[in-house]
Design a protein around this motif. Sequence first.
Motif, PDB file in Angstrom:
ATOM      1  N   GLU A 172       0.831  -1.210   0.000  1.00 14.52           N
ATOM      2  CA  GLU A 172       0.000   0.000   0.000  1.00 14.52           C
ATOM      3  C   GLU A 172       0.864   1.258   0.000  1.00 14.52           C
ATOM      4  O   GLU A 172       0.551   2.241  -0.655  1.00 14.52           O
ATOM      5  CB  GLU A 172      -0.939   0.018   1.207  1.00 14.52           C
ATOM      6  N   LEU A 173       1.967   1.214   0.758  1.00 12.70           N
ATOM      7  CA  LEU A 173       2.869   2.366   0.796  1.00 12.70           C
ATOM      8  C   LEU A 173       3.553   2.540  -0.560  1.00 12.70           C
ATOM      9  O   LEU A 173       3.743   3.662  -1.028  1.00 12.70           O
ATOM     10  CB  LEU A 173       3.903   2.199   1.915  1.00 12.70           C
ATOM     11  N   LEU A 174       3.869   1.442  -1.206  1.00 16.62           N
ATOM     12  CA  LEU A 174       4.432   1.519  -2.552  1.00 16.62           C
ATOM     13  C   LEU A 174       3.406   2.070  -3.533  1.00 16.62           C
ATOM     14  O   LEU A 174       3.754   2.830  -4.442  1.00 16.62           O
ATOM     15  CB  LEU A 174       4.930   0.143  -2.998  1.00 16.62           C
ATOM     16  N   ALA A 175       2.137   1.712  -3.341  1.00 11.31           N
ATOM     17  CA  ALA A 175       1.069   2.268  -4.189  1.00 11.31           C
ATOM     18  C   ALA A 175       0.971   3.770  -3.984  1.00 11.31           C
ATOM     19  O   ALA A 175       0.798   4.529  -4.947  1.00 11.31           O
ATOM     20  CB  ALA A 175      -0.259   1.580  -3.889  1.00 11.31           C
ATOM     21  N   ALA A 176       1.091   4.225  -2.738  1.00 19.70           N
ATOM     22  CA  ALA A 176       1.068   5.662  -2.454  1.00 19.70           C
ATOM     23  C   ALA A 176       2.218   6.350  -3.182  1.00 19.70           C
ATOM     24  O   ALA A 176       2.055   7.436  -3.758  1.00 19.70           O
ATOM     25  CB  ALA A 176       1.150   5.911  -0.946  1.00 19.70           C
ATOM     26  N   PRO A 225       2.591  19.048  -6.937  1.00 21.31           N
ATOM     27  CA  PRO A 225       2.394  18.490  -5.588  1.00 21.31           C
ATOM     28  C   PRO A 225       2.494  19.585  -4.534  1.00 21.31           C
ATOM     29  O   PRO A 225       3.141  20.614  -4.747  1.00 21.31           O
ATOM     30  CB  PRO A 225       3.534  17.485  -5.432  1.00 21.31           C
ATOM     31  N   ASP A 226       1.850  19.351  -3.404  1.00 20.70           N
ATOM     32  CA  ASP A 226       1.964  20.266  -2.277  1.00 20.70           C
ATOM     33  C   ASP A 226       2.447  19.481  -1.057  1.00 20.70           C
ATOM     34  O   ASP A 226       2.766  18.293  -1.164  1.00 20.70           O
ATOM     35  CB  ASP A 226       0.642  21.008  -2.023  1.00 20.70           C
ATOM     36  N   VAL A 227       2.521  20.125   0.072  1.00 17.02           N
ATOM     37  CA  VAL A 227       3.011  19.478   1.292  1.00 17.02           C
ATOM     38  C   VAL A 227       2.190  18.231   1.611  1.00 17.02           C
ATOM     39  O   VAL A 227       2.738  17.202   2.010  1.00 17.02           O
ATOM     40  CB  VAL A 227       2.978  20.478   2.476  1.00 17.02           C
ATOM     41  N   MET A 228       0.879  18.328   1.407  1.00 14.11           N
ATOM     42  CA  MET A 228       0.000  17.189   1.718  1.00 14.11           C
ATOM     43  C   MET A 228       0.233  16.006   0.785  1.00 14.11           C
ATOM     44  O   MET A 228      -0.186  14.896   1.078  1.00 14.11           O
ATOM     45  CB  MET A 228      -1.466  17.626   1.668  1.00 14.11           C
ATOM     46  N   SER A 229       0.911  16.223  -0.315  1.00 16.46           N
ATOM     47  CA  SER A 229       1.250  15.128  -1.229  1.00 16.46           C
ATOM     48  C   SER A 229       2.347  14.245  -0.634  1.00 16.46           C
ATOM     49  O   SER A 229       2.399  13.046  -0.903  1.00 16.46           O
ATOM     50  CB  SER A 229       1.731  15.685  -2.575  1.00 16.46           C
ATOM     51  N   TYR A 230       3.217  14.846   0.161  1.00 16.58           N
ATOM     52  CA  TYR A 230       4.384  14.141   0.701  1.00 16.58           C
ATOM     53  C   TYR A 230       4.198  13.617   2.122  1.00 16.58           C
ATOM     54  O   TYR A 230       4.809  12.625   2.500  1.00 16.58           O
ATOM     55  CB  TYR A 230       5.612  15.062   0.655  1.00 16.58           C
ATOM     56  N   MET A 231       3.383  14.282   2.914  1.00 19.50           N
ATOM     57  CA  MET A 231       3.265  13.938   4.335  1.00 19.50           C
ATOM     58  C   MET A 231       2.878  12.476   4.604  1.00 19.50           C
ATOM     59  O   MET A 231       3.495  11.835   5.463  1.00 19.50           O
ATOM     60  CB  MET A 231       2.296  14.884   5.042  1.00 19.50           C
ATOM     61  N   PRO A 232       1.894  11.913   3.904  1.00 18.55           N
ATOM     62  CA  PRO A 232       1.537  10.515   4.199  1.00 18.55           C
ATOM     63  C   PRO A 232       2.693   9.544   3.955  1.00 18.55           C
ATOM     64  O   PRO A 232       2.890   8.600   4.717  1.00 18.55           O
ATOM     65  CB  PRO A 232       0.379  10.227   3.259  1.00 18.55           C
ATOM     66  N   LEU A 233       3.469   9.807   2.907  1.00 17.90           N
ATOM     67  CA  LEU A 233       4.617   8.936   2.623  1.00 17.90           C
ATOM     68  C   LEU A 233       5.719   9.108   3.657  1.00 17.90           C
ATOM     69  O   LEU A 233       6.301   8.120   4.125  1.00 17.90           O
ATOM     70  CB  LEU A 233       5.161   9.213   1.224  1.00 17.90           C
ATOM     71  N   LEU A 234       6.004  10.347   4.023  1.00 15.91           N
ATOM     72  CA  LEU A 234       7.021  10.582   5.049  1.00 15.91           C
ATOM     73  C   LEU A 234       6.654   9.884   6.351  1.00 15.91           C
ATOM     74  O   LEU A 234       7.495   9.216   6.966  1.00 15.91           O
ATOM     75  CB  LEU A 234       7.202  12.085   5.282  1.00 15.91           C
ATOM     76  N   SER A 235       5.401  10.004   6.754  1.00 17.06           N
ATOM     77  CA  SER A 235       4.938   9.348   7.986  1.00 17.06           C
ATOM     78  C   SER A 235       5.027   7.834   7.861  1.00 17.06           C
ATOM     79  O   SER A 235       5.465   7.150   8.788  1.00 17.06           O
ATOM     80  CB  SER A 235       3.496   9.756   8.292  1.00 17.06           C
ATOM     81  N   GLY A 236       4.602   7.321   6.730  1.00 16.48           N
ATOM     82  CA  GLY A 236       4.620   5.875   6.514  1.00 16.48           C
ATOM     83  C   GLY A 236       6.018   5.299   6.533  1.00 16.48           C
ATOM     84  O   GLY A 236       6.275   4.271   7.154  1.00 16.48           O
ATOM     85  N   TYR A 237       6.938   5.970   5.846  1.00 24.39           N
ATOM     86  CA  TYR A 237       8.321   5.485   5.832  1.00 24.39           C
ATOM     87  C   TYR A 237       8.952   5.573   7.221  1.00 24.39           C
ATOM     88  O   TYR A 237       9.669   4.660   7.638  1.00 24.39           O
ATOM     89  CB  TYR A 237       9.167   6.270   4.826  1.00 24.39           C
ATOM     90  N   ALA A 238       8.692   6.644   7.918  1.00 26.49           N
ATOM     91  CA  ALA A 238       9.251   6.789   9.274  1.00 26.49           C
ATOM     92  C   ALA A 238       8.693   5.710  10.195  1.00 26.49           C
ATOM     93  O   ALA A 238       9.427   5.122  10.992  1.00 26.49           O
ATOM     94  CB  ALA A 238       8.919   8.172   9.826  1.00 26.49           C
ATOM     95  N   ARG A 239       7.406   5.421  10.069  1.00 24.98           N
ATOM     96  CA  ARG A 239       6.758   4.422  10.913  1.00 24.98           C
ATOM     97  C   ARG A 239       7.357   3.025  10.712  1.00 24.98           C
ATOM     98  O   ARG A 239       7.521   2.263  11.654  1.00 24.98           O
ATOM     99  CB  ARG A 239       5.254   4.405  10.638  1.00 24.98           C
ATOM    100  N   CYS A 240       7.697   2.702   9.466  1.00 21.64           N
ATOM    101  CA  CYS A 240       8.206   1.344   9.225  1.00 21.64           C
ATOM    102  C   CYS A 240       9.729   1.297   9.231  1.00 21.64           C
ATOM    103  O   CYS A 240      10.316   0.263   8.921  1.00 21.64           O
ATOM    104  CB  CYS A 240       7.632   0.775   7.923  1.00 21.64           C
ATOM    105  N   GLY A 241      10.370   2.400   9.589  1.00 18.91           N
ATOM    106  CA  GLY A 241      11.821   2.388   9.743  1.00 18.91           C
ATOM    107  C   GLY A 241      12.583   2.425   8.442  1.00 18.91           C
ATOM    108  O   GLY A 241      13.745   2.024   8.376  1.00 18.91           O
ATOM    109  N   ALA A 242      11.948   2.910   7.379  1.00 15.96           N
ATOM    110  CA  ALA A 242      12.609   2.986   6.075  1.00 15.96           C
ATOM    111  C   ALA A 242      13.321   4.343   5.952  1.00 15.96           C
ATOM    112  O   ALA A 242      12.956   5.191   5.165  1.00 15.96           O
ATOM    113  CB  ALA A 242      11.605   2.778   4.957  1.00 15.96           C
ATOM    114  N   ALA A 243      14.357   4.521   6.765  1.00 14.90           N
ATOM    115  CA  ALA A 243      15.076   5.788   6.827  1.00 14.90           C
ATOM    116  C   ALA A 243      15.637   6.196   5.480  1.00 14.90           C
ATOM    117  O   ALA A 243      15.712   7.387   5.166  1.00 14.90           O
ATOM    118  CB  ALA A 243      16.192   5.706   7.859  1.00 14.90           C
ATOM    119  N   GLU A 244      16.018   5.244   4.663  1.00 10.06           N
ATOM    120  CA  GLU A 244      16.583   5.567   3.354  1.00 10.06           C
ATOM    121  C   GLU A 244      15.554   6.219   2.444  1.00 10.06           C
ATOM    122  O   GLU A 244      15.897   6.940   1.517  1.00 10.06           O
ATOM    123  CB  GLU A 244      17.176   4.329   2.693  1.00 10.06           C
ATOM    124  N   LYS A 245      14.265   5.994   2.710  1.00  6.22           N
ATOM    125  CA  LYS A 245      13.205   6.596   1.904  1.00  6.22           C
ATOM    126  C   LYS A 245      12.920   8.017   2.360  1.00  6.22           C
ATOM    127  O   LYS A 245      12.483   8.836   1.581  1.00  6.22           O
ATOM    128  CB  LYS A 245      11.914   5.778   2.001  1.00  6.22           C
TER     129      LYS A 245
END
Length: 118
Positions: free
Chosen positions: A79-83, A97-117
């Motif tokens: 699902e995160l890859l789909a986002a 894109p605006d800030v709201m375009s990036y926020m869900p992905l930033l949160s998702g990557y941080a939550r799953c520990g994908a620091a490289e993303k």
Amino acid sequence: LVDKLLSEMRNVALSPDVITYTSLVQNCASQGAIQQASRWLERMVAETLQPNVLAFNVLIASCARQSERSEKPDKVSGELLAAEQWLERLCNSKCRPDVMSYMPLLSGYARCGAAEKV
């Protein structure tokens, strides 16, 4: 039912526009029907309408939200890859894109520990 209503709109010389389709995308996504929401965005494009940033952001956020329910919170989910794919598609569109375009992905990557993303 929705197709019938869209047909009735056309019968009285009203054309569904970006707002109409974005509302459909938003309503489907809010119910967790991401595939149906995606189909409405695709239909918008097929009708030669340019989706707005809101339509893309709704899909990005909905996919990212679905990833929160993943059985493996420490992994980047499908699902995160789909986002991420929706963000890429937004960036390749005529929309900006605006800030709201990036926020869900930033949160998702941080939550799953994908620091490289992030």
